[in-house]
Design a protein around this motif. Sequence first.
Motif, PDB file in Angstrom:
ATOM      1  N   LEU A  37       0.832  -1.201   0.000  1.00 27.43           N
ATOM      2  CA  LEU A  37       0.000   0.000   0.000  1.00 27.43           C
ATOM      3  C   LEU A  37       0.868   1.253   0.000  1.00 27.43           C
ATOM      4  O   LEU A  37       0.469   2.291  -0.544  1.00 27.43           O
ATOM      5  CB  LEU A  37      -0.935  -0.008   1.221  1.00 27.43           C
ATOM      6  N   ARG A  38       2.048   1.172   0.592  1.00 27.32           N
ATOM      7  CA  ARG A  38       2.952   2.319   0.564  1.00 27.32           C
ATOM      8  C   ARG A  38       3.364   2.640  -0.874  1.00 27.32           C
ATOM      9  O   ARG A  38       3.398   3.803  -1.282  1.00 27.32           O
ATOM     10  CB  ARG A  38       4.174   2.026   1.430  1.00 27.32           C
ATOM     11  N   ARG A  39       3.678   1.603  -1.635  1.00 26.30           N
ATOM     12  CA  ARG A  39       4.041   1.807  -3.035  1.00 26.30           C
ATOM     13  C   ARG A  39       2.841   2.331  -3.821  1.00 26.30           C
ATOM     14  O   ARG A  39       2.980   3.196  -4.699  1.00 26.30           O
ATOM     15  CB  ARG A  39       4.543   0.486  -3.636  1.00 26.30           C
ATOM     16  N   LEU A  40       1.675   1.814  -3.532  1.00 28.84           N
ATOM     17  CA  LEU A  40       0.467   2.277  -4.204  1.00 28.84           C
ATOM     18  C   LEU A  40       0.243   3.759  -3.950  1.00 28.84           C
ATOM     19  O   LEU A  40      -0.044   4.519  -4.878  1.00 28.84           O
ATOM     20  CB  LEU A  40      -0.737   1.470  -3.713  1.00 28.84           C
ATOM     21  N   ALA A  41       0.390   4.182  -2.694  1.00 28.36           N
ATOM     22  CA  ALA A  41       0.205   5.595  -2.358  1.00 28.36           C
ATOM     23  C   ALA A  41       1.216   6.465  -3.098  1.00 28.36           C
ATOM     24  O   ALA A  41       0.875   7.544  -3.609  1.00 28.36           O
ATOM     25  CB  ALA A  41       0.331   5.789  -0.849  1.00 28.36           C
ATOM     26  N   ALA A  42       2.456   5.987  -3.183  1.00 32.70           N
ATOM     27  CA  ALA A  42       3.481   6.750  -3.887  1.00 32.70           C
ATOM     28  C   ALA A  42       3.150   6.889  -5.362  1.00 32.70           C
ATOM     29  O   ALA A  42       3.368   7.946  -5.967  1.00 32.70           O
ATOM     30  CB  ALA A  42       4.840   6.073  -3.703  1.00 32.70           C
ATOM     31  N   GLU A  43       2.614   5.815  -5.958  1.00 37.25           N
ATOM     32  CA  GLU A  43       2.238   5.862  -7.378  1.00 37.25           C
ATOM     33  C   GLU A  43       1.123   6.879  -7.613  1.00 37.25           C
ATOM     34  O   GLU A  43       1.108   7.571  -8.634  1.00 37.25           O
ATOM     35  CB  GLU A  43       1.772   4.479  -7.837  1.00 37.25           C
ATOM     36  N   VAL A  44       0.200   6.972  -6.660  1.00 39.76           N
ATOM     37  CA  VAL A  44      -0.938   7.884  -6.810  1.00 39.76           C
ATOM     38  C   VAL A  44      -0.527   9.318  -6.496  1.00 39.76           C
ATOM     39  O   VAL A  44      -1.082  10.272  -7.050  1.00 39.76           O
ATOM     40  CB  VAL A  44      -2.102   7.432  -5.905  1.00 39.76           C
ATOM     41  N   GLY A  45       0.468   9.473  -5.587  1.00 38.96           N
ATOM     42  CA  GLY A  45       0.912  10.806  -5.206  1.00 38.96           C
ATOM     43  C   GLY A  45       0.228  11.323  -3.959  1.00 38.96           C
ATOM     44  O   GLY A  45      -0.033  12.528  -3.840  1.00 38.96           O
ATOM     45  N   ILE A  46      -0.101  10.414  -3.029  1.00 44.91           N
ATOM     46  CA  ILE A  46      -0.720  10.802  -1.769  1.00 44.91           C
ATOM     47  C   ILE A  46       0.035  10.152  -0.616  1.00 44.91           C
ATOM     48  O   ILE A  46       0.834   9.238  -0.818  1.00 44.91           O
ATOM     49  CB  ILE A  46      -2.213  10.397  -1.709  1.00 44.91           C
ATOM     50  N   GLN A  47      -0.218  10.597   0.575  1.00 44.79           N
ATOM     51  CA  GLN A  47       0.374   9.984   1.759  1.00 44.79           C
ATOM     52  C   GLN A  47      -0.251   8.605   1.973  1.00 44.79           C
ATOM     53  O   GLN A  47      -1.424   8.390   1.671  1.00 44.79           O
ATOM     54  CB  GLN A  47       0.136  10.859   2.993  1.00 44.79           C
ATOM     55  N   ALA A  48       0.551   7.690   2.506  1.00 46.44           N
ATOM     56  CA  ALA A  48       0.052   6.323   2.703  1.00 46.44           C
ATOM     57  C   ALA A  48      -1.206   6.305   3.557  1.00 46.44           C
ATOM     58  O   ALA A  48      -2.149   5.568   3.278  1.00 46.44           O
ATOM     59  CB  ALA A  48       1.145   5.460   3.327  1.00 46.44           C
ATOM     60  N   GLY A  49      -1.242   7.144   4.593  1.00 46.38           N
ATOM     61  CA  GLY A  49      -2.413   7.169   5.466  1.00 46.38           C
ATOM     62  C   GLY A  49      -3.668   7.650   4.769  1.00 46.38           C
ATOM     63  O   GLY A  49      -4.780   7.302   5.171  1.00 46.38           O
ATOM     64  N   SER A  50      -3.482   8.431   3.697  1.00 44.45           N
ATOM     65  CA  SER A  50      -4.647   8.956   2.977  1.00 44.45           C
ATOM     66  C   SER A  50      -5.370   7.878   2.185  1.00 44.45           C
ATOM     67  O   SER A  50      -6.539   8.057   1.810  1.00 44.45           O
ATOM     68  CB  SER A  50      -4.212  10.077   2.029  1.00 44.45           C
ATOM     69  N   LEU A  51      -4.685   6.761   1.909  1.00 44.85           N
ATOM     70  CA  LEU A  51      -5.341   5.666   1.200  1.00 44.85           C
ATOM     71  C   LEU A  51      -6.582   5.187   1.934  1.00 44.85           C
ATOM     72  O   LEU A  51      -7.569   4.779   1.320  1.00 44.85           O
ATOM     73  CB  LEU A  51      -4.382   4.484   1.025  1.00 44.85           C
ATOM     74  N   TYR A  52      -6.516   5.246   3.267  1.00 50.02           N
ATOM     75  CA  TYR A  52      -7.610   4.692   4.062  1.00 50.02           C
ATOM     76  C   TYR A  52      -8.873   5.552   4.023  1.00 50.02           C
ATOM     77  O   TYR A  52      -9.907   5.157   4.551  1.00 50.02           O
ATOM     78  CB  TYR A  52      -7.139   4.472   5.502  1.00 50.02           C
ATOM     79  N   ASN A  53      -8.769   6.723   3.386  1.00 47.34           N
ATOM     80  CA  ASN A  53      -9.978   7.504   3.121  1.00 47.34           C
ATOM     81  C   ASN A  53     -10.760   6.934   1.942  1.00 47.34           C
ATOM     82  O   ASN A  53     -11.912   7.320   1.710  1.00 47.34           O
ATOM     83  CB  ASN A  53      -9.621   8.959   2.819  1.00 47.34           C
TER      84      ASN A  53
END
Length: 207
Positions: free
Chosen positions: A34-50
Motif C-alpha cells: 500500500l505504501r508503493r500504491l500511495a506513492a504511485e498515486v501521489g498521496i500519503q500512505a495514510g490517505s489511502l484509508y480515506n
Amino acid sequence: MARTVGSNGPKTMEAIRKAGLRLIYTQGYEAMSLRRLAAEVGIQAGSLYNHITTKQDLLFDLIKVHMDELLERLDQALDGIADPEDRLQAFIAFHVGYHIARKREVFICYSELRSLESKNYDIVVGLRQQYERKLIGILDDGVASGRFTVADTTVAAYGILAMLTGVCTWFKPAGRLSKEEVTGIYTGMVRHGLVRTVDAPAVAEAT
C-alpha cells in the motif's frame, strides 16, 4: 513523489484503481504494498484509508468492477439479436474485443482469483457463472432449434471461453493480424464445431 490527484474523492479513487491495476499486473497482489500504491498515486500512505480499507478491498473492487462491466457490455452486445447463430457470433466478437482491450483486468481476474477472501471469492465466482450461463443459454437455444449439434452445452461453453480468452496471452495490436481478423478466425472455428450442416441429398443408385 508530489501529490498529483488533488482532494477530489472520485478522481483519487480512480487514480488508486489505475495504479493498483498496474502494480498488481506487474508485481502481483502479494508483492504490491500500500505504501508503493500511495506513492504511485501521489498521496500519503495514510490517505489511502480515506478510499480503501485494505489491500483486499482494492483487489475485490478491481475484479468486481471488471465483472460488472463485462456482464453489462455483453447484454448490450446481444440486445435485439434473437437468432442463435447471430447471437453466438455477437458473443464471440464481444468477448474477443473486450478481452483484447482489457488485458490487465482479465489477467488479474484469473490469476488473482485465488487471492480473494472467501466471501469475495464467492461473489466473483457467482458473476463469472452468470457470464458463462449467457453462452450456455445461446448454445442451448441453438440445440433446441436444431441449429447446433453438441453433446453437452456446458462443456462446450467452457471450451469456447477458454479458447477465446487465450487471445489475451498472444495478441498484439501491431501484430500480423487485426482484431477483426482474429475474431473471424475464432468465429469460424467455433461455428465449424457447433453448427449443424445440412445433409447433402442422397445420390440415386444406378439402375
